[in-house]
Scaffold this motif. Structure first.
Motif, short mmCIF file in Angstrom:
data_model
loop_
_atom_site.label_atom_id
_atom_site.label_comp_id
_atom_site.label_asym_id
_atom_site.label_seq_id
_atom_site.Cartn_x
_atom_site.Cartn_y
_atom_site.Cartn_z
N VAL A 288 -34.89 -23.96 -52.67
CA VAL A 288 -35.93 -24.74 -53.69
C VAL A 288 -37.19 -25.49 -54.07
O VAL A 288 -36.23 -26.59 -53.88
CB VAL A 288 -35.61 -24.36 -55.05
CG1 VAL A 288 -36.69 -24.06 -56.01
CG2 VAL A 288 -34.97 -22.61 -55.22
N PHE A 289 -38.01 -26.04 -53.77
CA PHE A 289 -38.86 -27.13 -53.31
C PHE A 289 -39.93 -27.61 -54.38
O PHE A 289 -40.87 -26.37 -54.33
CB PHE A 289 -39.52 -27.69 -51.70
CG PHE A 289 -38.10 -27.85 -50.81
CD1 PHE A 289 -38.06 -28.42 -50.12
CD2 PHE A 289 -37.64 -26.46 -50.45
CE1 PHE A 289 -36.60 -28.41 -48.96
CE2 PHE A 289 -37.18 -26.12 -48.88
CZ PHE A 289 -36.30 -27.26 -48.93
N ALA A 290 -40.47 -28.47 -54.68
CA ALA A 290 -41.91 -28.42 -54.91
C ALA A 290 -42.44 -29.64 -54.76
O ALA A 290 -42.72 -30.78 -53.95
CB ALA A 290 -41.15 -28.96 -56.23
N ALA A 291 -44.06 -29.15 -55.32
CA ALA A 291 -44.90 -30.38 -54.39
C ALA A 291 -45.99 -30.23 -54.66
O ALA A 291 -46.43 -29.35 -56.08
CB ALA A 291 -45.23 -29.82 -52.86
N GLY A 292 -46.84 -31.11 -55.66
CA GLY A 292 -47.84 -31.68 -56.02
C GLY A 292 -47.96 -32.09 -56.28
O GLY A 292 -46.75 -32.95 -57.17
N ASP A 293 -48.60 -31.62 -58.40
CA ASP A 293 -48.31 -32.37 -59.32
C ASP A 293 -47.65 -32.28 -59.85
O ASP A 293 -46.98 -32.54 -60.75
CB ASP A 293 -49.72 -32.41 -60.77
CG ASP A 293 -51.39 -32.66 -60.15
OD1 ASP A 293 -51.03 -33.51 -59.08
OD2 ASP A 293 -51.85 -32.71 -60.61
N VAL A 294 -46.88 -30.92 -59.48
CA VAL A 294 -45.87 -30.75 -61.19
C VAL A 294 -44.88 -31.33 -59.94
O VAL A 294 -43.58 -31.17 -61.16
CB VAL A 294 -45.02 -28.64 -60.57
CG1 VAL A 294 -44.63 -28.48 -59.14
CG2 VAL A 294 -44.34 -28.47 -61.50
N ALA A 295 -43.68 -31.93 -58.86
CA ALA A 295 -43.19 -32.10 -58.95
C ALA A 295 -43.42 -33.77 -59.44
O ALA A 295 -43.57 -34.76 -59.75
CB ALA A 295 -43.03 -32.59 -56.91
N GLY A 296 -41.82 -34.52 -59.54
CA GLY A 296 -41.15 -35.39 -60.19
C GLY A 296 -40.79 -35.91 -59.28
O GLY A 296 -39.39 -36.02 -58.63
N PHE A 297 -41.02 -37.58 -59.09
CA PHE A 297 -39.84 -38.72 -58.85
C PHE A 297 -40.52 -39.92 -58.84
O PHE A 297 -41.14 -39.49 -59.41
CB PHE A 297 -39.64 -38.20 -57.35
CG PHE A 297 -40.73 -38.52 -56.44
CD1 PHE A 297 -41.72 -39.34 -55.82
CD2 PHE A 297 -41.74 -36.89 -56.21
CE1 PHE A 297 -42.49 -39.26 -55.00
CE2 PHE A 297 -42.27 -37.24 -55.80
CZ PHE A 297 -43.57 -38.48 -54.94
N ASP A 298 -39.52 -41.18 -58.59
CA ASP A 298 -40.00 -42.47 -58.87
C ASP A 298 -40.93 -42.37 -57.98
O ASP A 298 -40.48 -42.31 -56.44
CB ASP A 298 -38.63 -42.77 -58.43
CG ASP A 298 -38.92 -44.30 -59.38
OD1 ASP A 298 -39.69 -44.85 -60.33
OD2 ASP A 298 -38.55 -45.10 -58.64
N GLY A 299 -42.08 -43.42 -57.94
CA GLY A 299 -43.07 -43.66 -57.20
C GLY A 299 -44.22 -43.11 -57.38
O GLY A 299 -45.76 -42.66 -57.42
N LYS A 300 -43.90 -41.69 -58.12
CA LYS A 300 -44.92 -40.56 -58.19
C LYS A 300 -46.04 -41.12 -58.77
O LYS A 300 -46.47 -41.18 -59.30
CB LYS A 300 -44.23 -39.08 -59.09
CG LYS A 300 -45.50 -38.18 -58.82
CD LYS A 300 -45.44 -37.28 -57.77
CE LYS A 300 -46.67 -36.12 -58.38
NZ LYS A 300 -46.41 -35.28 -57.34
N LEU A 301 -48.22 -40.60 -57.76
CA LEU A 301 -48.70 -40.61 -57.60
C LEU A 301 -49.55 -38.96 -57.75
O LEU A 301 -49.39 -37.76 -56.51
CB LEU A 301 -49.27 -41.37 -56.75
CG LEU A 301 -49.13 -42.74 -56.47
CD1 LEU A 301 -49.47 -43.45 -56.17
CD2 LEU A 301 -49.25 -43.46 -58.54
N LEU A 303 -51.97 -37.09 -57.52
CA LEU A 303 -53.06 -37.35 -56.14
C LEU A 303 -53.57 -36.11 -55.26
O LEU A 303 -51.93 -35.44 -54.95
CB LEU A 303 -53.58 -38.65 -55.66
CG LEU A 303 -53.24 -39.52 -56.02
CD1 LEU A 303 -53.60 -40.94 -55.23
CD2 LEU A 303 -55.56 -39.99 -57.63
N ILE A 304 -54.38 -35.67 -55.32
CA ILE A 304 -54.52 -34.12 -54.01
C ILE A 304 -54.02 -34.67 -52.59
O ILE A 304 -53.11 -34.20 -52.07
CB ILE A 304 -56.23 -33.90 -53.68
CG1 ILE A 304 -56.23 -33.31 -55.21
CG2 ILE A 304 -56.07 -33.21 -52.82
CD1 ILE A 304 -57.68 -32.24 -55.09
N SER A 305 -54.50 -36.32 -52.07
CA SER A 305 -54.10 -36.67 -50.91
C SER A 305 -52.39 -36.76 -50.89
O SER A 305 -52.69 -36.90 -49.42
CB SER A 305 -54.70 -37.75 -50.77
OG SER A 305 -54.72 -39.06 -52.59
#
Length: 357
Positions: A288-301, A303-305
């Protein structure tokens, strides 16, 4: 907005289920097609494109690589064309509910309000989750929502020739101040502070445009004539005084209230409203993975890009989860067609491709 043919079948086992059909989810669908993964998208909205399609289809987007600026609707249409070219199935108006693991069938079981889905891997691209605009808290505006008071822009023509008041200090407020210049007769932006949350370039451009900006100001009340808004009563917290401003329309851009809904009950690590992931964009639940605004990690930005890159990372490692012999590095798309992507499993192939670009 471009419409999609959708399917309601729920028993077919797929390689990848993408939850969320916004820009990041659509790009994930494209990349999964490159890796020849049988893919589907589930989205609770009635169209693909997420917030770009539903909240500001006529707004310019400035931070997508390759586009000096692009209208949100056009970006969505291009992402849909790109994402659907490999046969991704789409389930709209469908909300995911529970997630369980079926070890006997070696897959996950996703249950929604419309049925059951079997999938080998999952990428959650739910943006900020289910969202609704944050209201201004002025009772007199409620009867005029959608008829003078707006929380989203479906068409810029609504504001043609109007004296427009924009409320907010973030990117959306200032972007609309620029996008609606030349459409609205007059534009005034009010913000409760004298500092903005928008990109520095956006602030500079609005200031240079001559748009009237009033800081330390909040909407206190509205006045009407013939059941139409004609004045906004503004409170200046710095001067401790009120004043009246002639307006025909009010656009409120003060953020959204969002929730992950049933996903919050899944056996994955969530902090705040973010799903925590590792460097592979994988959650604490393998597969199970996550990507985009919903994903969280250190240094998260957020942005669409950056979301596009996270989607590609998630898809490639989802591929290795399904097939441990596959390589995470897919090769350069400019050097191959889709039929060759699945053959890059040997050290020799990877070495050749790593020098091809």
């Amino acid at each position: 907005m471009r419409t999609m043919n959708t399917t309601s079948s729920a028993a077919e086992l797929v390689d990848l289920t993408i939850i969320g059909g916004g820009p990041v989810g659509l790009y994930a669908a494209y990349y999964a097609g490159l890796r020849q993964m049988k893919t589907q998208i589930i989205d609770s909205l009635d169209q693909l494109g997420g917030q770009l399609a539903t909240l500001y289809p006529e707004k310019y987007i400035y931070d997508v690589a390759g586009f000096p600026k692009v209208i949100a609707r056009d970006l969505v249409n291009s992402l849909v064309e790109q994402g659907m070219q490999h046969g991704c199935k789409v389930h709209l108006n469908e909300t995911v509910q529970t997630l369980t693991r079926d070890d006997a069938r070696n897959c996950f079981v996703l249950r929604s309000d419309k049925g059951e889905h079997l999938t080998r891997t999952i990428i959650i691209c739910a943006g900020a989750g289910a969202f609704q605009p944050r209201k201004v808290g002025v009772a007199a505006t409620v009867p005029h929502e959608g008829k003078g008071v707006y929380y989203a822009v479906g068409s810029k023509s609504v504001f043609a020739g109007k004296k427009l008041l924009i409320i907010g200090g973030g990117d959306s407020a200032l972007d609309w101040a620029m996008n609606l210049k030349g459409t609205a007769a007059e534009i005034t932006v009010i913000h409760r502070r004298n500092q903005f949350r928008a990109h520095e370039d956006s602030v500079a451009r609005v200031l240079a445009s001559g748009t009237r900006i009033l800081t330390f100001c909040e909407l206190k009340d509205v006045q009407t004539a013939d059941n139409k808004i004609c004045n906004a009563l503004i409170h200046n917290s710095q001067k401790k005084e009120d004043f009246s401003l002639a307006v025909d329309a009010i656009l409120v851009q003060v953020g959204f209230i969002s929730s992950l809904g049933a996903i919050k009950n899944w056996p994955i690590k969530i902090e705040g409203n973010s799903i925590m992931v590792d460097t592979h964009m994988q959650t604490n639940l393998p597969g199970v993975f996550a990507a985009g605004d919903v994903a969280g990690f250190d240094g998260k930005l957020k942005l669409i890009s950056t979301g596009f890159g996270e989607a590609a990372t998630a898809v490639n490692f989802a591929k290795t989860f399904i097939d441990p012999h596959a390589r995470a590095f897919p090769g350069h798309s400019s050097e191959m067609g889709p039929q060759t992507l699945t053959t890059i499993n040997t050290e020799k192939d990877a070495t050749v491709l790593s020098h091809a670009g």
